[in-house]
Design a protein around this motif. Sequence first.
Motif, PDB file in Angstrom:
ATOM      1  N   MET A 199     -16.746 -22.989   5.506  1.00 60.14           N
ATOM      2  CA  MET A 199     -17.233 -21.610   5.429  1.00 60.14           C
ATOM      3  C   MET A 199     -17.072 -21.054   4.015  1.00 60.14           C
ATOM      4  O   MET A 199     -17.967 -20.392   3.490  1.00 60.14           O
ATOM      5  CB  MET A 199     -16.469 -20.725   6.422  1.00 60.14           C
ATOM      6  N   TYR A 200     -15.943 -21.371   3.405  1.00 61.16           N
ATOM      7  CA  TYR A 200     -15.659 -20.859   2.058  1.00 61.16           C
ATOM      8  C   TYR A 200     -16.611 -21.456   1.037  1.00 61.16           C
ATOM      9  O   TYR A 200     -17.014 -20.782   0.084  1.00 61.16           O
ATOM     10  CB  TYR A 200     -14.215 -21.178   1.696  1.00 61.16           C
ATOM     11  N   ARG A 201     -16.995 -22.715   1.212  1.00 63.12           N
ATOM     12  CA  ARG A 201     -17.939 -23.346   0.298  1.00 63.12           C
ATOM     13  C   ARG A 201     -19.321 -22.704   0.423  1.00 63.12           C
ATOM     14  O   ARG A 201     -20.034 -22.547  -0.571  1.00 63.12           O
ATOM     15  CB  ARG A 201     -18.042 -24.845   0.582  1.00 63.12           C
ATOM     16  N   SER A 202     -19.683 -22.330   1.635  1.00 59.56           N
ATOM     17  CA  SER A 202     -20.986 -21.695   1.847  1.00 59.56           C
ATOM     18  C   SER A 202     -20.995 -20.243   1.394  1.00 59.56           C
ATOM     19  O   SER A 202     -21.990 -19.746   0.874  1.00 59.56           O
ATOM     20  CB  SER A 202     -21.362 -21.762   3.340  1.00 59.56           C
ATOM     21  N   LEU A 203     -19.858 -19.561   1.597  1.00 66.50           N
ATOM     22  CA  LEU A 203     -19.752 -18.149   1.232  1.00 66.50           C
ATOM     23  C   LEU A 203     -18.377 -17.911   0.587  1.00 66.50           C
ATOM     24  O   LEU A 203     -17.419 -17.545   1.257  1.00 66.50           O
ATOM     25  CB  LEU A 203     -19.904 -17.271   2.479  1.00 66.50           C
ATOM     26  N   PRO A 204     -18.273 -18.163  -0.732  1.00 66.44           N
ATOM     27  CA  PRO A 204     -16.971 -18.078  -1.417  1.00 66.44           C
ATOM     28  C   PRO A 204     -16.481 -16.648  -1.637  1.00 66.44           C
ATOM     29  O   PRO A 204     -16.457 -16.139  -2.758  1.00 66.44           O
ATOM     30  CB  PRO A 204     -17.247 -18.788  -2.748  1.00 66.44           C
ATOM     31  N   LYS A 205     -16.122 -15.999  -0.555  1.00 62.48           N
ATOM     32  CA  LYS A 205     -15.566 -14.658  -0.630  1.00 62.48           C
ATOM     33  C   LYS A 205     -14.046 -14.721  -0.460  1.00 62.48           C
ATOM     34  O   LYS A 205     -13.530 -15.584   0.247  1.00 62.48           O
ATOM     35  CB  LYS A 205     -16.158 -13.764   0.466  1.00 62.48           C
ATOM     36  N   VAL A 206     -13.347 -13.777  -1.091  1.00 56.59           N
ATOM     37  CA  VAL A 206     -11.887 -13.777  -1.049  1.00 56.59           C
ATOM     38  C   VAL A 206     -11.364 -13.750   0.386  1.00 56.59           C
ATOM     39  O   VAL A 206     -10.436 -14.474   0.743  1.00 56.59           O
ATOM     40  CB  VAL A 206     -11.338 -12.570  -1.837  1.00 56.59           C
TER      41      VAL A 206
END
Length: 226
Positions: free
Chosen positions: A20-27
């Motif tokens: 998920m973080y790779r697709s949407l790198p939000k804090v």
Amino acid sequence: MIGFLCLLLTVGIYWVAKRMYRSLPKVYLSPLLITPLLVVGVLLATGTDYAAYSSGGKWLSLLLQPATVAFAVPLYTFFHVLKKHISEIVVSVMTGSVVAVLSSALLAKWLHLDSGLIHSLIPRSITTPIAMNVSASIGGIPAVTAVFVIMTGLLGAIMGPSIVKMLRIDGEIARGTLLGTGAHGTGTSKAFELSSLTGTISSISMVLAALFTLAVAPALSRLIFP
């Protein structure tokens, strides 16, 4: 069996959070934040105690040892850079370590925390195994120290990149020193996301910070709390 399921649960949640973080790198989607929150939520919902979880989760902790040794590979790769900037790194880490110890102690004293909590908070900015040893040597509670260390690492990894951007810290040496000194292993993991050199500097800063804190924390603790 429960321990093995807990191990699979932790790895599975981290794997999903990482994707998920790779697709949407939000804090707020950082695996370092999402994984412990979801794991704790599942444990509370199922009534699983920490002892049962630890019987499986301890294997992840044991993997920290070879993972730490693996830092030697990038250290060797960028040895020429480390040699060139070693004096700046040592001075910066030493200063940051002293400031971390003093600020933690004075903040705890200002909040009127009891002695055990104060000494548990002092070594919060270094890697967990050494922080727990320092805590025990100065009268703290190692288990409480581990919690403070984890919180410091998570906050550092989440807020660190924003601070770097806000202060316009462009140098990889400076960025690595900041993350390694302030957020130990968790910060180092984040530093490697920025670049290999930043991660390498962060890893050596993390080790130096642990050594400095191990040396100065007992003396500073006695000075502030005679």
